[in-house]
Design an enzyme around this catalytic site. Structure first.
Site, short mmCIF file in Angstrom:
data_model
loop_
_atom_site.label_atom_id
_atom_site.label_comp_id
_atom_site.label_asym_id
_atom_site.label_seq_id
_atom_site.Cartn_x
_atom_site.Cartn_y
_atom_site.Cartn_z
N LYS A 40 -5.02 10.12 2.71
CA LYS A 40 -5.71 9.31 3.72
C LYS A 40 -6.73 10.14 4.50
O LYS A 40 -6.44 11.27 4.88
CB LYS A 40 -4.66 8.70 4.65
CG LYS A 40 -5.19 7.81 5.74
CD LYS A 40 -6.08 6.70 5.24
CE LYS A 40 -5.39 5.78 4.27
NZ LYS A 40 -6.32 4.88 3.56
N ASP B 201 -2.20 10.61 -2.62
CA ASP B 201 -2.53 9.54 -3.57
C ASP B 201 -2.83 10.06 -4.96
O ASP B 201 -2.79 9.32 -5.93
CB ASP B 201 -3.73 8.73 -3.05
CG ASP B 201 -3.29 7.89 -1.88
OD1 ASP B 201 -3.20 8.43 -0.76
OD2 ASP B 201 -2.98 6.70 -2.09
N ARG C 57 -7.68 -0.70 -6.80
CA ARG C 57 -8.05 0.42 -5.91
C ARG C 57 -8.20 1.67 -6.79
O ARG C 57 -7.42 1.85 -7.73
CB ARG C 57 -6.97 0.67 -4.84
CG ARG C 57 -6.85 -0.43 -3.81
CD ARG C 57 -5.85 -0.08 -2.72
NE ARG C 57 -6.42 0.83 -1.72
CZ ARG C 57 -5.69 1.40 -0.74
NH1 ARG C 57 -4.39 1.18 -0.65
NH2 ARG C 57 -6.27 2.19 0.14
N ARG D 103 0.86 -1.18 0.00
CA ARG D 103 0.00 0.00 0.00
C ARG D 103 0.89 1.24 0.00
O ARG D 103 2.11 1.14 0.15
CB ARG D 103 -1.02 -0.01 1.15
CG ARG D 103 -0.66 -0.60 2.47
CD ARG D 103 0.34 0.18 3.29
NE ARG D 103 0.02 1.60 3.36
CZ ARG D 103 0.91 2.54 3.57
NH1 ARG D 103 2.20 2.25 3.72
NH2 ARG D 103 0.58 3.80 3.62
N GLY D 104 0.20 2.40 -0.13
CA GLY D 104 0.95 3.63 -0.33
C GLY D 104 1.06 3.83 -1.84
O GLY D 104 1.44 2.89 -2.56
O1 MRU Z 1 -4.68 3.23 2.18
P1 MRU Z 1 -3.19 3.46 2.07
O2 MRU Z 1 -2.44 2.96 3.25
O3 MRU Z 1 -2.64 2.98 0.75
O4 MRU Z 1 -3.07 5.06 2.08
C1 MRU Z 1 -1.80 5.63 1.94
C2 MRU Z 1 -1.79 7.11 1.99
O5 MRU Z 1 -2.82 7.76 2.11
C3 MRU Z 1 -0.47 7.78 1.79
O6 MRU Z 1 -0.40 8.98 2.48
C4 MRU Z 1 -0.27 8.05 0.29
O7 MRU Z 1 -0.51 6.90 -0.46
C5 MRU Z 1 1.09 8.56 0.01
S1 MRU Z 1 2.30 7.28 0.17
C6 MRU Z 1 3.80 7.97 -0.20
#
Ligand code: MRU
Length: 355
Positions: free
Chosen positions: A252, A241, A93, A50-51
């Site tokens: 997030k 994202d 996603r 994730r990320g």
């Molecule tokens: O649901 P996730 O854990 O994938 O969400 C991640 C985030 O919101 C991060 O802040 C974003 O992807 C940036 S990662 C460098």
């Protein structure tokens, strides 16, 4: 990678894709050898990888996994299969643009390759995924270099979710300036929001910063405004994202509230954004699709029901922060300031997600 004792977030080893299972951290270190494209899709959907940047790299290698057993196919059939798997992977996603960015870059590269057999095209795909992987590390380094001056001796930095090394294949995005400042011997403290409901802040950010020896304090999300009101936060740095053309951005859930609180207290609010997360084709935040996840992530804690039976719950995984609340985007090419539409386009018009 800052988390020195951990295996890499993503590794391509002799034709195998190895993913560090982020749902098991920090207490268990489990590396999954990804069997097929369905397993890649599930690993992304279920947040084992994730990320935004890590999702983009995993998807690029995911297409290689999808095609690795098909090198004996006639080339036209191989190409058709590749497109089918790309469309499937993109559905894992919706919010992180890096997913479609990675997949579409792989497809573009495949179209540019004039191969007469599938094995040659497969090798070219692996090369391109490897390039995407290597570039991701370099993007993080660039963000670290340009973001480091925002962190000064004795200051307090607040971050949300995990935009760290675990969310990328390098130093992270929001954490890159933190790691760079720490390496430079600057003394400062970090507040990490726990990040309900899946606790990426508590499980991942707190963990990787602690491993790296950074002074990090974990807080519950709803403590952030109070910590700001006490003058303990000098700068907020978050990841993203997807950044729309006008500078509105998704991150997030909880990021919007942080931006509003930071604005109220006059605290600079920065967004670490590699060019792979920029989406110049989306004009503004209203057009960003927000992932709505299973309500059980809200009604349950660690697998145990905490809300009453049959309780309705909403679980948007991201929110959109309007550009007016952003002090600047920390990119690999420098800090981008308002007016964002113009400055983002002038720096990144040639990139993959540009219109
Ligand atoms: O649901 P996730 O854990 O994938 O969400 C991640 C985030 O919101 C991060 O802040 C974003 O992807 C940036 S990662 C460098």
């Amino acid at each position: 990678m800052a988390s020195r004792t951990l295996p890499p977030t993503i590794e391509w080893r002799d034709g195998d894709l190895l993913l560090l299972d982020q749902t098991r951290l920090p207490h268990e270190i489990v590396v999954e050898n990804i069997a097929d494209v369905q397993a890649v899709w599930r690993a992304i959907r279920e947040l084992r990888v994730r990320g935004a940047p890590a999702i983009g790299v995993a998807a690029a290698y995911g297409l290689c996994i999808a095609m690795r057993a098909s090198t004996a196919l006639p080339i036209a059939q191989f190409r058709a299969e590749l497109v089918r798997h790309a469309e499937y992977l993109e559905t894992a996603r919706p919010t992180a643009v890096n997913l479609s960015w990675g997949v579409r870059r792989m497809l573009r590269h495949s179209r540019d390759i004039d191969a007469s057999d599938a094995a040659t095209l497969y090798a070219a795909l692996v090369d391109e995924a490897t390039r995407i992987h290597e570039e991701d590390r370099a993007l993080c380094e660039g963000i670290g270099e340009y973001g480091m001056p925002l962190i000064t001796e004795g200051c307090g930095v607040l971050t949300h979710c995990n935009a760290g090394a675990l969310a990328t294949t390098g130093l992270g995005t929001a954490t890159a300036p933190i790691y760079a400042a720490h390496r430079a011997g600057i003394a400062f403290r970090v507040y990490a929001d726990e990040t309900r409901p899946l606790l990426q802040g508590a499980r991942l950010t707190a963990f990787e910063l602690q491993q790296a020896g950074v002074d990090v304090t974990l807080i519950i999300d709803s403590a952030a405004a109070s910590i700001m009101s006490q003058g303990l936060v000098d700068v907020v740095i978050v990841g993203t994202d997807r950044v729309a053309a006008n500078g509105d951005f998704a991150n997030k859930i909880g990021t919007l509230g942080l931006a509003i609180a930071a604005h109220h207290y006059g605290i600079p609010f920065y967004v670490a954004c590699p060019s792979s997360t920029l989406d110049l084709q989306t004009p503004g935040g209203a057009r960003i699709e927000i992932e709505e996840r299973n309500a059980e992530e809200v009604t349950h804690l660690a697998g145990r029901r905490i809300a009453p039976e049959a309780m309705k719950a909403r679980n948007p995984a991201f929110d959109v922060t309007p550009h007016a609340l952003v002090s600047g985007f920390i990119t690999e090419r420098g800090i981008v300031r308002a007016p964002f539409e113009r400055s983002l386009r002038s720096l990144f018009a040639a990139e993959g997600n540009a219109a």
